[in-house]
Enzyme design. Structure first.
Site, short mmCIF file in Angstrom:
data_model
loop_
_atom_site.label_atom_id
_atom_site.label_comp_id
_atom_site.label_asym_id
_atom_site.label_seq_id
_atom_site.Cartn_x
_atom_site.Cartn_y
_atom_site.Cartn_z
N MET A 152 -8.77 8.55 -0.22
CA MET A 152 -9.66 8.92 0.88
C MET A 152 -10.09 10.37 0.72
O MET A 152 -9.30 11.22 0.31
CB MET A 152 -8.93 8.73 2.22
N SER B 178 0.83 -1.20 0.00
CA SER B 178 0.00 0.00 0.00
C SER B 178 0.87 1.25 0.00
O SER B 178 1.62 1.50 0.95
CB SER B 178 -0.90 0.02 1.23
#
Length: 215
Positions: free
Chosen positions: A36, A7
């Site tokens: 996000m 990630s």
């Protein structure tokens, strides 16, 4: 073969391309990209421009995880930027069927993610349309959280229900101490952030993850 998906949320963005290439040299087949919006989760990260800039660096599969409200508004932007898989949250859209269809119409693989409190049964009606299900083993929004063992029951259920060829992915708090557990319970794709990008030798750490997951 179990795929490792480092990630980039945990990477050093001052040399992001170099870090990504180190992970790829270590055997990473997927690159997990967390997006996000500060609304669906209490944090903000990157947009399509970062993916577009990173796309020429590697041909690794870009697994783009949209932790955003009403993701159907932006899936086209992320597909154009270079996403290979776009994963949305069932909790973030009012019409998951339409969102999946839109992703697939763009020529991109479709995934759905579930938060720790969301049961597998909530996504069971959609499994035949999906290329990936992502089980969150932490609350989405921040890296470095502690792994929740409750994810293992969900992985087992998905393994029993999943159509052939569907990726069962897990994300949150995964490290070399617990990766074997998630694989044994059904994960065939494993996301790891700080446990890879937070280490001094990214290439060697990724290689160790690949070896451990595939023992």
């Amino acid at each position: 073969m179990v795929k490792i998906a480092p990630s980039i949320l945990a990477a050093d963005f001052s040399h992001l391309g170099e870090d990504v290439l180190a992970a790829v040299r270590g055997g990473a087949k997927y690159m997990h990209i967390d997006v996000m919006d500060g609304a669906f989760v209490p944090n903000m990260s990157i947009g399509p421009c970062v993916i577009q800039s990173l796309r020429p660096v590697t041909d690794a599969v870009f697994d783009v995880h949209l932790m955003i409200d009403r993701p159907e508004r932006y899936v086209e932007d992320f597909a154009k930027a270079g996403a290979d898989i776009i994963t949305v949250h069932i909790e973030a859209t009012q019409d998951l069927d339409a969102c999946i269809d839109k992703i697939k119409a763009l020529g991109v693989k479709a995934g759905v993610s579930i938060k720790p409190a969301t049961p597998v049964e909530a996504i069971a009606p959609y499994l035949d349309k999906l290329d990936m299900v992502l089980v969150m083993s932490v609350e989405p929004g921040f890296g470095g959280q502690k792994y929740m063992p409750s994810a293992e029951e969900k992985l087992r259920k998905l393994k029993a229900l999943a159509p052939e060829g569907m990726d069962i992915s897990v994300d949150g708090g995964i490290n070399l101490e617990n990766i074997t557990r998630v694989v044994e319970n059904g994960a065939n794709t494993v996301v790891a952030g700080s446990a890879i990008f937070g280490q001094p030798d990214i290439e060697a750490t990724t290689r160790k993850f690949v070896e451990t997951a595939n023992q």
